[in-house]
Design a protein around this motif. Structure first.
Motif, short mmCIF file in Angstrom:
data_model
loop_
_atom_site.label_atom_id
_atom_site.label_comp_id
_atom_site.label_asym_id
_atom_site.label_seq_id
_atom_site.Cartn_x
_atom_site.Cartn_y
_atom_site.Cartn_z
N VAL A 169 0.84 -1.20 0.00
CA VAL A 169 0.00 0.00 0.00
C VAL A 169 0.87 1.25 0.00
O VAL A 169 0.60 2.22 -0.72
CB VAL A 169 -0.98 -0.01 1.20
CG1 VAL A 169 -1.64 1.34 1.39
CG2 VAL A 169 -2.02 -1.10 1.02
N ALA A 170 1.95 1.25 0.79
CA ALA A 170 2.84 2.42 0.83
C ALA A 170 3.51 2.64 -0.52
O ALA A 170 3.62 3.78 -0.98
CB ALA A 170 3.90 2.21 1.92
N VAL A 171 3.92 1.57 -1.18
CA VAL A 171 4.55 1.70 -2.50
C VAL A 171 3.55 2.23 -3.52
O VAL A 171 3.86 3.14 -4.30
CB VAL A 171 5.14 0.34 -2.96
CG1 VAL A 171 5.55 0.38 -4.42
CG2 VAL A 171 6.32 -0.04 -2.07
N VAL A 172 2.33 1.70 -3.51
CA VAL A 172 1.29 2.17 -4.43
C VAL A 172 0.98 3.64 -4.16
O VAL A 172 0.79 4.42 -5.11
CB VAL A 172 0.02 1.29 -4.32
CG1 VAL A 172 -1.15 1.92 -5.07
CG2 VAL A 172 0.30 -0.11 -4.84
N GLU A 173 0.94 4.04 -2.90
CA GLU A 173 0.68 5.44 -2.56
C GLU A 173 1.77 6.36 -3.12
O GLU A 173 1.48 7.42 -3.66
CB GLU A 173 0.57 5.60 -1.04
CG GLU A 173 0.35 7.02 -0.57
CD GLU A 173 -0.95 7.64 -1.05
OE1 GLU A 173 -1.04 8.88 -1.04
OE2 GLU A 173 -1.89 6.90 -1.43
N LYS A 174 3.03 5.93 -3.01
CA LYS A 174 4.12 6.74 -3.57
C LYS A 174 4.00 6.86 -5.09
O LYS A 174 4.21 7.93 -5.65
CB LYS A 174 5.48 6.13 -3.20
CG LYS A 174 5.84 6.33 -1.75
CD LYS A 174 7.18 5.69 -1.44
CE LYS A 174 7.50 5.80 0.04
NZ LYS A 174 8.75 5.13 0.39
N ILE A 175 3.65 5.76 -5.74
CA ILE A 175 3.47 5.79 -7.19
C ILE A 175 2.31 6.71 -7.55
O ILE A 175 2.39 7.51 -8.48
CB ILE A 175 3.23 4.36 -7.74
CG1 ILE A 175 4.49 3.52 -7.58
CG2 ILE A 175 2.78 4.40 -9.20
CD1 ILE A 175 4.29 2.05 -7.84
N ARG A 176 1.22 6.58 -6.80
CA ARG A 176 0.04 7.42 -7.04
C ARG A 176 0.40 8.90 -6.92
O ARG A 176 0.02 9.71 -7.76
CB ARG A 176 -1.07 7.08 -6.05
CG ARG A 176 -2.36 7.87 -6.29
CD ARG A 176 -3.22 7.94 -5.04
NE ARG A 176 -2.60 8.63 -3.93
CZ ARG A 176 -2.48 9.96 -3.82
NH1 ARG A 176 -2.90 10.76 -4.76
NH2 ARG A 176 -1.94 10.50 -2.74
N GLU A 177 1.16 9.25 -5.88
CA GLU A 177 1.56 10.65 -5.69
C GLU A 177 2.43 11.13 -6.85
O GLU A 177 2.23 12.25 -7.34
CB GLU A 177 2.32 10.80 -4.37
CG GLU A 177 1.43 10.70 -3.15
CD GLU A 177 2.23 10.72 -1.85
OE1 GLU A 177 3.47 10.83 -1.88
OE2 GLU A 177 1.58 10.61 -0.78
N LYS A 178 3.37 10.32 -7.30
CA LYS A 178 4.24 10.72 -8.40
C LYS A 178 3.48 10.90 -9.70
O LYS A 178 3.81 11.75 -10.51
CB LYS A 178 5.37 9.70 -8.58
CG LYS A 178 6.43 9.80 -7.51
CD LYS A 178 7.59 8.90 -7.79
CE LYS A 178 8.62 9.07 -6.67
NZ LYS A 178 9.88 8.42 -6.99
N LEU A 179 2.45 10.08 -9.91
CA LEU A 179 1.67 10.17 -11.14
C LEU A 179 0.54 11.18 -11.04
O LEU A 179 -0.10 11.50 -12.04
CB LEU A 179 1.09 8.80 -11.49
CG LEU A 179 2.12 7.72 -11.84
CD1 LEU A 179 1.42 6.39 -12.07
CD2 LEU A 179 2.94 8.11 -13.05
N GLY A 180 0.26 11.66 -9.84
CA GLY A 180 -0.81 12.63 -9.65
C GLY A 180 -2.19 12.05 -9.79
O GLY A 180 -3.12 12.72 -10.22
#
Length: 105
Positions: free
Chosen positions: A64-75
């Motif tokens: 979940v933390a990794v997906v959240e970081k990806i989500r933030e980077k992709l906006g």
């Protein structure tokens, strides 16, 4: 057949052979080595232990933390309120991006 009989005697569920293969294939190579089979079967034998559940939760928390970081980077905006899956105009080439909600995961 002898291998499946042995798994049954070890109380290892063989109903879904593809899933069992994926579980045993720890390096995700698409091939099973003897060491992978032995380590995997020893882990799967018997009822689940509390440490197994803790390890699964920690793995999910990390994912979940990794997906959240990806989500933030992709906006990408993800709505986490319970309900149906909704679609929002995404940040990537204005494609519709799914918004996953707790009761759908």
């Amino acid at each position: 057949d002898a291998f499946l009989t042995m798994l049954d005697s070890l109380e290892i569920n063989t109903a879904n052979k593809a899933e069992l293969f994926d579980v045993l294939d720890s390096d995700q190579s698409g091939e099973l080595e003897v060491g992978e089979i032995i380590a995997g079967l020893m882990t799967m034998r018997g009822p689940p232990q509390k440490s197994d559940m803790v390890a699964a939760r920690l793995g999910i928390r990390h994912t979940v933390a990794v997906v959240e970081k990806i989500r933030e980077k992709l906006g990408i905006e993800i709505d986490t309120t319970p309900g149906e899956v909704e679609y929002h105009e995404g940040a990537l080439n204005t494609q519709h991006m799914p918004v996953f909600k707790h009761d759908n995961i």
